[in-house]
Design a protein around this motif. Sequence first.
Motif, PDB file in Angstrom:
ATOM      1  N   GLN A 115     -36.324  19.491 -74.891  1.00  0.00           N
ATOM      2  CA  GLN A 115     -37.585  19.026 -75.039  1.00  0.00           C
ATOM      3  C   GLN A 115     -38.151  20.322 -75.623  1.00  0.00           C
ATOM      4  O   GLN A 115     -38.228  21.531 -74.743  1.00  0.00           O
ATOM      5  CB  GLN A 115     -38.382  18.739 -73.763  1.00  0.00           C
ATOM      6  N   SER A 117     -41.088  23.175 -77.669  1.00  0.00           N
ATOM      7  CA  SER A 117     -42.863  23.363 -77.865  1.00  0.00           C
ATOM      8  C   SER A 117     -43.007  22.987 -79.368  1.00  0.00           C
ATOM      9  O   SER A 117     -42.474  23.546 -80.281  1.00  0.00           O
ATOM     10  CB  SER A 117     -42.704  24.814 -77.235  1.00  0.00           C
ATOM     11  N   ILE A 189     -37.501  27.638 -71.925  1.00  0.00           N
ATOM     12  CA  ILE A 189     -39.227  28.116 -72.189  1.00  0.00           C
ATOM     13  C   ILE A 189     -39.090  29.207 -73.124  1.00  0.00           C
ATOM     14  O   ILE A 189     -39.629  29.239 -74.089  1.00  0.00           O
ATOM     15  CB  ILE A 189     -39.771  28.054 -70.757  1.00  0.00           C
TER      16      ILE A 189
ATOM     17  N   GLN B  81     -48.515  20.274 -76.042  1.00  0.00           N
ATOM     18  CA  GLN B  81     -47.626  20.761 -75.064  1.00  0.00           C
ATOM     19  C   GLN B  81     -47.608  20.379 -73.598  1.00  0.00           C
ATOM     20  O   GLN B  81     -48.713  20.591 -73.141  1.00  0.00           O
ATOM     21  CB  GLN B  81     -47.573  22.407 -75.278  1.00  0.00           C
ATOM     22  N   LEU B  83     -46.183  21.375 -70.152  1.00  0.00           N
ATOM     23  CA  LEU B  83     -45.252  22.320 -69.401  1.00  0.00           C
ATOM     24  C   LEU B  83     -45.136  22.151 -67.952  1.00  0.00           C
ATOM     25  O   LEU B  83     -46.491  22.434 -67.395  1.00  0.00           O
ATOM     26  CB  LEU B  83     -45.424  23.870 -69.691  1.00  0.00           C
ATOM     27  N   TYR B 114     -39.876  23.353 -66.762  1.00  0.00           N
ATOM     28  CA  TYR B 114     -39.408  22.638 -67.975  1.00  0.00           C
ATOM     29  C   TYR B 114     -40.593  21.893 -68.916  1.00  0.00           C
ATOM     30  O   TYR B 114     -41.551  21.960 -68.674  1.00  0.00           O
ATOM     31  CB  TYR B 114     -38.654  21.231 -67.231  1.00  0.00           C
ATOM     32  N   GLN B 115     -40.048  21.889 -70.059  1.00  0.00           N
ATOM     33  CA  GLN B 115     -41.048  21.229 -70.945  1.00  0.00           C
ATOM     34  C   GLN B 115     -40.947  19.758 -71.087  1.00  0.00           C
ATOM     35  O   GLN B 115     -39.658  19.196 -71.332  1.00  0.00           O
ATOM     36  CB  GLN B 115     -40.405  21.895 -72.488  1.00  0.00           C
ATOM     37  N   ALA B 248     -44.706  31.041 -69.378  1.00  0.00           N
ATOM     38  CA  ALA B 248     -44.664  30.303 -70.676  1.00  0.00           C
ATOM     39  C   ALA B 248     -45.003  31.020 -71.987  1.00  0.00           C
ATOM     40  O   ALA B 248     -44.457  30.877 -73.038  1.00  0.00           O
ATOM     41  CB  ALA B 248     -45.319  28.925 -70.785  1.00  0.00           C
ATOM     42  N   THR B 258     -52.529  23.087 -74.285  1.00  0.00           N
ATOM     43  CA  THR B 258     -51.575  23.005 -73.618  1.00  0.00           C
ATOM     44  C   THR B 258     -51.677  22.624 -72.037  1.00  0.00           C
ATOM     45  O   THR B 258     -52.580  23.197 -71.326  1.00  0.00           O
ATOM     46  CB  THR B 258     -50.866  24.469 -73.733  1.00  0.00           C
TER      47      THR B 258
END
Lengths: 330, 330
Positions: A115, A117, A189, B81, B83, B114-115, B248, B258
């Motif tokens: 996944q 950004s 990331i 986004q 995160l 993690y995304q 990040a 985000t």
Amino acid sequence: MKLATRNNGERDGLLVVVSRNLQHIADADDIVGTLQQAIENWDSVSPELNERYQALNDNRWPAVQPFDARKLLAPLPRAWQWLDGSAFLRHGERMQQAFNLPPIEGAERTPLMYQGSGDDFLAPHDDIPWRNAADGLDFEGEFAVLVDDVPQGCGAQQALAHIRLILQLNDISLRAFAPREMKTGFGFIQAKPSSSFAPVAVTPDELGDAWRAGRVHLPLNIERNGVRVGRQEGGEMYFHFGELIAHAAMTRRLRSGTLVGSGTVAGADTAAGASCIAEMRALEMLAHGEPRTPFLQPGEWVRMEACTRQGLPLFGAIEQQVVKSDKFEE
Amino acid sequence: MKLATRNNGERDGLLVVVSRNLQHIADADDIVGTLQQAIENWDSVSPELNERYQALNDNRWPAVQPFDARKLLAPLPRAWQWLDGSAFLRHGERMQQAFNLPPIEGAERTPLMYQGSGDDFLAPHDDIPWRNAADGLDFEGEFAVLVDDVPQGCGAQQALAHIRLILQLNDISLRAFAPREMKTGFGFIQAKPSSSFAPVAVTPDELGDAWRAGRVHLPLNIERNGVRVGRQEGGEMYFHFGELIAHAAMTRRLRSGTLVGSGTVAGADTAAGASCIAEMRALEMLAHGEPRTPFLQPGEWVRMEACTRQGLPLFGAIEQQVVKSDKFEE
């Protein structure tokens, strides 16, 4: 049909139609404002967009502007979801060699995917930010597809019908961060800053028979400082895009505007170079016992373009210079 | 200030202001249409939003509607986004025990993150889709922060100034997929379907001194079928939210909207239960040699709410039933 996004200073830009020969554009935001809105309302807006596209190609559209990729953003300047596969198994094999990683179990049965950004995609001519040499700044040449709403549990063949547009991208990578982030198991990331995109998104029919079996059967030309370093074949993708989409949709639906990437284009023919520096270094390690190709430095240029077999433009080119990024100040 | 998003049938809903006591709402889309737009234009729109919030609290706003969480979406129904950190180290330790994983090197120096997929967040009362028992369906109680534009290289302290709103969420997880996905190093795709959110996003000042040092110093109450199973303290977060954001943003800027999650709230006191089933099972394995708490089954209920120390409502509650998800048909 070919679509792009004009930079109007807003985060999502304005939708434009691009002529087949990439010579002209016509505003399309009177039909639908942005590419994201177009993908959410594809059935209702695509006929009118297609009419304008045909009029533009036939020189029947009055309000024509010249195509200038420097005035465009990424076709989708930000994505609600950016899923990047690693569907060319040769890439994975070489990365394992380069990073001295163990092979990933079941890599031929289950697609690898992370996944990414999607909040801040770079335009085709944006600078590639460079922080320091230790980061190991690299490019990755890829294709991607943009889908409309995909239901949970969708099969690989049905998934192909959800592909509305095909794109070409540079998945910019910082190699120094990858081994540690992979070791955590949580994915990337810091290793994956924002990707850049070729200026034009195209409907699958624009590829003719180069779009078959869910793959882009075209070579992706990569140049570094004007010298070709890669011309790998998109058709060598092991998992096709339908399989990547189905993998992601197995446990949840995917909403319109989800972008799914192929991973670095990599085939069997090492004489055709590579679509990223890390692979070149891996091949050099095998051949010479040491990597010889350095990672990107400020001032260097990267160019990526996949044309038709006849050499006609399709997505336009990504052409970016590496530039030392400004220090953070606030 | 307290904000929420009314379900108007559109993907992003409409922004509403919520009274401090969570009794009333007032439309706010005449000021700015959606929460995403509000966060992108925070400095220009927040004064007027705040005026309406004060008028609503003082019974001076004429067009008041009752607060009904069933008519609301997630405050941010989709995120450019998402995160998710894992900033409560006790959670990581217990997950390693549960999954028999090796400890992650440097976990006390570098935040795990993690995304996640932000394209399709669930509303506070949406069903939790269940596919089959083998998936190991679990909840994870967390806090999250929503930031405006964060420059690349932003430090942890500066990052705190970019936090505009605080949220509470259920990071729904399918445990069966996690070990394989972690082993690939690419992170979670199938193991993390869409998360659900408590109905109200609040500005940090609403927490009073429960917001300090970049952490939510409040207990998160978790109920399963009406029985409390967890009341862990948000203040036990090892890395604070500023550190997560800075992590990040180290190699790229983060754009407005985000969302950064804390990871499962977990502290030292095991008598306070746990914020996810996997941790309960890990503790049971240590105590009894086997896990005893089953994963979620259709018909079960999950409720999560963090109130003020005085027991007053803050984010509202997540209250979801587990429901067998429909088979894919097309």
